[in-house]
Write a protein that holds these residues in place. Sequence first.
Motif, PDB file in Angstrom:
ATOM      1  N   CYS A 182      -0.159   8.952 -11.073  1.00 43.82           N
ATOM      2  CA  CYS A 182      -0.535   7.781 -10.280  1.00 43.82           C
ATOM      3  C   CYS A 182      -0.046   6.509 -10.977  1.00 43.82           C
ATOM      4  O   CYS A 182      -0.400   6.245 -12.123  1.00 43.82           O
ATOM      5  N   PRO A 183       0.765   5.693 -10.288  1.00 46.31           N
ATOM      6  CA  PRO A 183       1.335   4.497 -10.914  1.00 46.31           C
ATOM      7  C   PRO A 183       0.414   3.278 -10.883  1.00 46.31           C
ATOM      8  O   PRO A 183       0.733   2.262 -11.479  1.00 46.31           O
ATOM      9  N   ALA A 226      -6.477   0.289  -5.570  1.00 43.05           N
ATOM     10  CA  ALA A 226      -5.182   0.902  -5.276  1.00 43.05           C
ATOM     11  C   ALA A 226      -5.131   2.332  -5.811  1.00 43.05           C
ATOM     12  O   ALA A 226      -4.617   3.235  -5.139  1.00 43.05           O
ATOM     13  N   ARG A 227      -5.674   2.543  -7.002  1.00 44.55           N
ATOM     14  CA  ARG A 227      -5.688   3.891  -7.580  1.00 44.55           C
ATOM     15  C   ARG A 227      -6.527   4.834  -6.711  1.00 44.55           C
ATOM     16  O   ARG A 227      -6.149   5.975  -6.471  1.00 44.55           O
ATOM     17  N   SER A 228      -7.650   4.348  -6.236  1.00 41.40           N
ATOM     18  CA  SER A 228      -8.515   5.139  -5.373  1.00 41.40           C
ATOM     19  C   SER A 228      -7.802   5.523  -4.081  1.00 41.40           C
ATOM     20  O   SER A 228      -7.894   6.675  -3.625  1.00 41.40           O
ATOM     21  N   HIS A 241      -1.920   4.430  -0.408  1.00 42.05           N
ATOM     22  CA  HIS A 241      -2.331   5.705   0.196  1.00 42.05           C
ATOM     23  C   HIS A 241      -1.108   6.503   0.639  1.00 42.05           C
ATOM     24  O   HIS A 241      -1.008   7.708   0.379  1.00 42.05           O
ATOM     25  N   ALA A 242      -0.171   5.832   1.296  1.00 44.69           N
ATOM     26  CA  ALA A 242       1.039   6.505   1.777  1.00 44.69           C
ATOM     27  C   ALA A 242       1.865   7.048   0.612  1.00 44.69           C
ATOM     28  O   ALA A 242       2.392   8.172   0.681  1.00 44.69           O
ATOM     29  N   LYS A 243       1.971   6.284  -0.453  1.00 42.03           N
ATOM     30  CA  LYS A 243       2.736   6.749  -1.618  1.00 42.03           C
ATOM     31  C   LYS A 243       2.037   7.933  -2.291  1.00 42.03           C
ATOM     32  O   LYS A 243       2.689   8.851  -2.766  1.00 42.03           O
ATOM     33  N   GLY A 244       0.713   7.897  -2.334  1.00 43.40           N
ATOM     34  CA  GLY A 244      -0.042   9.023  -2.881  1.00 43.40           C
ATOM     35  C   GLY A 244       0.140  10.271  -2.048  1.00 43.40           C
ATOM     36  O   GLY A 244       0.292  11.373  -2.577  1.00 43.40           O
ATOM     37  N   TYR A 245       0.135  10.096  -0.731  1.00 48.16           N
ATOM     38  CA  TYR A 245       0.347  11.237   0.160  1.00 48.16           C
ATOM     39  C   TYR A 245       1.733  11.835  -0.078  1.00 48.16           C
ATOM     40  O   TYR A 245       1.880  13.057  -0.194  1.00 48.16           O
TER      41      TYR A 245
END
Length: 58
Positions: A29-30, A36-38, A13-17
Amino acid sequence: MKRQKRDKLTRAHAKGYHAGISGRAKENCPFQAFDARSQWLGGWREAVEDRSLGYSVR
């Protein structure tokens, strides 16, 4: 070991943010695993909303 390393979903979540606030596309998205993707996409969406409100990376 740091707590961040143990909780992979919070980390995703933090990396997505961070990716979203930096202006990266959601297609970058890695993660392949559904959970994890969600989480990554949730963080990304939150960041895109924050960017529209004027927040940015410093």
